[in-house]
Motif scaffolding. Structure first.
Motif, short mmCIF file in Angstrom:
data_model
loop_
_atom_site.label_atom_id
_atom_site.label_comp_id
_atom_site.label_asym_id
_atom_site.label_seq_id
_atom_site.Cartn_x
_atom_site.Cartn_y
_atom_site.Cartn_z
N ASN A 87 38.95 73.00 121.97
CA ASN A 87 38.10 71.89 122.41
C ASN A 87 38.92 70.66 122.78
OD1 ASN A 87 38.71 71.62 119.61
ND2 ASN A 87 37.08 70.11 119.38
N TYR A 88 40.19 70.88 123.17
CA TYR A 88 41.09 69.78 123.54
C TYR A 88 41.44 69.83 125.03
CZ TYR A 88 41.88 69.47 118.52
OH TYR A 88 41.72 69.36 117.16
N LEU A 89 41.45 68.64 125.64
CA LEU A 89 41.90 68.48 127.02
C LEU A 89 43.01 67.45 127.03
CD1 LEU A 89 41.60 68.45 130.21
CD2 LEU A 89 39.98 66.58 129.85
N VAL A 90 44.07 67.70 127.78
CA VAL A 90 45.10 66.70 128.05
C VAL A 90 45.20 66.59 129.57
CG1 VAL A 90 47.54 66.09 127.91
CG2 VAL A 90 46.39 67.07 125.92
N MET A 91 45.10 65.36 130.07
CA MET A 91 45.28 65.12 131.49
C MET A 91 46.51 64.23 131.65
SD MET A 91 42.92 63.17 134.29
CE MET A 91 43.41 61.57 133.71
N VAL A 92 47.46 64.69 132.45
CA VAL A 92 48.65 63.91 132.77
C VAL A 92 48.52 63.53 134.23
CG1 VAL A 92 51.18 63.88 132.83
CG2 VAL A 92 49.99 65.30 131.13
N SER A 93 48.62 62.22 134.53
CA SER A 93 48.43 61.80 135.92
C SER A 93 49.45 60.75 136.32
CB SER A 93 47.02 61.24 136.12
OG SER A 93 46.81 60.09 135.34
N GLY A 94 49.74 60.74 137.62
CA GLY A 94 50.65 59.77 138.20
C GLY A 94 49.93 58.98 139.27
N ARG A 96 33.12 56.16 125.89
CA ARG A 96 32.17 55.73 126.91
C ARG A 96 32.80 54.77 127.93
NH1 ARG A 96 29.54 57.65 123.00
NH2 ARG A 96 27.41 58.36 123.04
N GLU A 97 33.80 54.01 127.52
CA GLU A 97 34.42 53.06 128.43
C GLU A 97 35.41 53.70 129.39
OE1 GLU A 97 36.06 49.65 126.46
OE2 GLU A 97 34.42 49.60 125.01
N PHE A 98 36.01 54.83 129.02
CA PHE A 98 37.09 55.39 129.81
C PHE A 98 36.81 56.76 130.40
CE2 PHE A 98 38.99 52.24 127.06
CZ PHE A 98 39.80 51.56 127.94
N ALA A 99 35.76 57.44 129.99
CA ALA A 99 35.53 58.82 130.40
C ALA A 99 35.35 58.98 131.91
CB ALA A 99 34.32 59.40 129.68
N ALA A 134 32.93 75.13 123.79
CA ALA A 134 31.90 75.39 124.81
C ALA A 134 31.61 74.13 125.64
CB ALA A 134 30.63 75.90 124.15
N ASP A 135 31.60 72.98 124.97
CA ASP A 135 31.38 71.72 125.70
C ASP A 135 32.50 71.48 126.71
OD1 ASP A 135 28.96 71.04 124.54
OD2 ASP A 135 29.89 69.86 122.95
N LEU A 136 33.74 71.70 126.29
CA LEU A 136 34.86 71.54 127.21
C LEU A 136 34.74 72.52 128.37
CD1 LEU A 136 37.58 70.58 128.28
CD2 LEU A 136 38.69 72.01 126.55
N LEU A 167 31.38 62.53 137.04
CA LEU A 167 30.21 63.01 136.29
C LEU A 167 30.54 63.49 134.88
CD1 LEU A 167 28.59 64.99 139.23
CD2 LEU A 167 28.13 62.63 138.57
N ALA A 168 31.56 62.92 134.25
CA ALA A 168 31.92 63.29 132.89
C ALA A 168 30.75 63.05 131.95
CB ALA A 168 33.13 62.50 132.43
N ASP A 169 30.43 64.02 131.12
CA ASP A 169 29.35 63.90 130.14
C ASP A 169 29.95 63.42 128.82
OD1 ASP A 169 27.28 64.14 128.33
OD2 ASP A 169 26.69 66.15 128.98
N VAL A 170 29.84 62.11 128.57
CA VAL A 170 30.47 61.53 127.39
C VAL A 170 29.85 62.03 126.09
CG1 VAL A 170 31.28 59.48 128.60
CG2 VAL A 170 29.05 59.43 127.47
N SER A 171 28.63 62.54 126.13
CA SER A 171 28.01 63.04 124.91
C SER A 171 28.72 64.29 124.38
CB SER A 171 26.53 63.35 125.14
OG SER A 171 26.37 64.49 125.97
N LYS A 172 29.52 64.93 125.23
CA LYS A 172 30.26 66.13 124.82
C LYS A 172 31.64 65.80 124.26
CE LYS A 172 27.81 69.14 128.00
NZ LYS A 172 27.91 70.13 129.06
N MET A 173 32.01 64.52 124.28
CA MET A 173 33.34 64.10 123.84
C MET A 173 33.27 63.40 122.49
SD MET A 173 34.69 62.48 127.39
CE MET A 173 34.53 63.35 128.94
N LYS A 174 34.28 63.63 121.65
CA LYS A 174 34.36 62.97 120.34
C LYS A 174 35.30 61.77 120.38
CE LYS A 174 33.90 66.81 117.08
NZ LYS A 174 34.63 67.53 116.03
N GLN A 175 36.55 62.02 120.80
CA GLN A 175 37.58 60.98 120.76
C GLN A 175 38.48 61.11 121.98
OE1 GLN A 175 39.23 61.90 116.77
NE2 GLN A 175 39.03 59.70 116.45
#
Length: 185
Positions: free
Chosen positions: A132-139, A65-68, A109-111, A74-82
């Motif tokens: 159900n995994y996302l990885v975001m790499v950013s600069g 909830r602090e970082f999503a 499906a949530d992702l 508009l990230a839906d934090v209820s769809k995220m676990k960790q």
């Protein structure tokens, strides 16, 4: 010679298939391995100021909830676990950062339902997905670290059996302006 080449190609295909089928373990599999740290970068040291903001280690499993909201609008934090956050700092006076954020969603499906919300926000971001995994790499800046971010994203995609998404700029998510008739007076 042809047999050797055929055996080599078959081995590569087997390794790629294994990576695709291997069950991922969170957060262990999402921590960078030796040799994956971008050149001239190191894990960011957690100082007292960062600790006061809640960062206790790097990498660190963080409160979703602090970082999503920093991931995409508009990230839906209820769809995220960790969520696992890893920050690398360039070892130079500029000290720019590369962030790697791994997110486990409640389900594939949530992702999938969240992907239309992904945006680059005019920043350098690469999105990788699998199940159900996302990885975001950013600069920090467009173009400045494109090579390092792309190389790191490619390494992670290969090792974790993930697919790279082609995300359009956030302006593509905005509704089309309504057509206005112009008279020819």
């Amino acid at each position: 010679m042809q047999n050797l080449m055929f055996t080599f190609l078959l081995s590569l295909l087997s390794i790629a298939a294994f990576a695709q089928n291997k069950a991922l373990q969170f957060p262990e599999d999402f921590k960078l391995k030796a040799g994956e740290t971008p050149k001239n970068f190191a894990l960011t040291v957690i100082d007292e100021k960062a600790k006061a903001e809640g960062f206790m280690s790097n990498p660190m499993v963080v409160e979703v909830r602090e970082f999503a909201n920093g991931l995409y609008p508009l990230a839906d934090v209820s769809k995220m676990k960790q969520m696992l956050l890893t920050i690398f700092s360039e070892q130079s006076p500029e000290g720019m950062d590369i962030d790697v954020v791994a997110v486990v969603y409640q389900s594939a499906a949530d992702l999938q339902s969240e992907i239309p919300k992904f945006s680059t926000n005019q920043e350098l971001k690469v999105f990788l997905v699998r199940d159900n995994y996302l990885v975001m790499v950013s600069g920090d800046l467009i173009g400045t670290y494109r090579g390092a971010v792309d190389k790191l994203a490619t390494q992670l995609a290969s090792r974790l059996g993930m697919k790279r998404l082609d995300i359009k700029d956030e302006s593509a998510m905005e509704p089309e302006p309504e057509a206005v008739e112009v008279s020819a007076e």
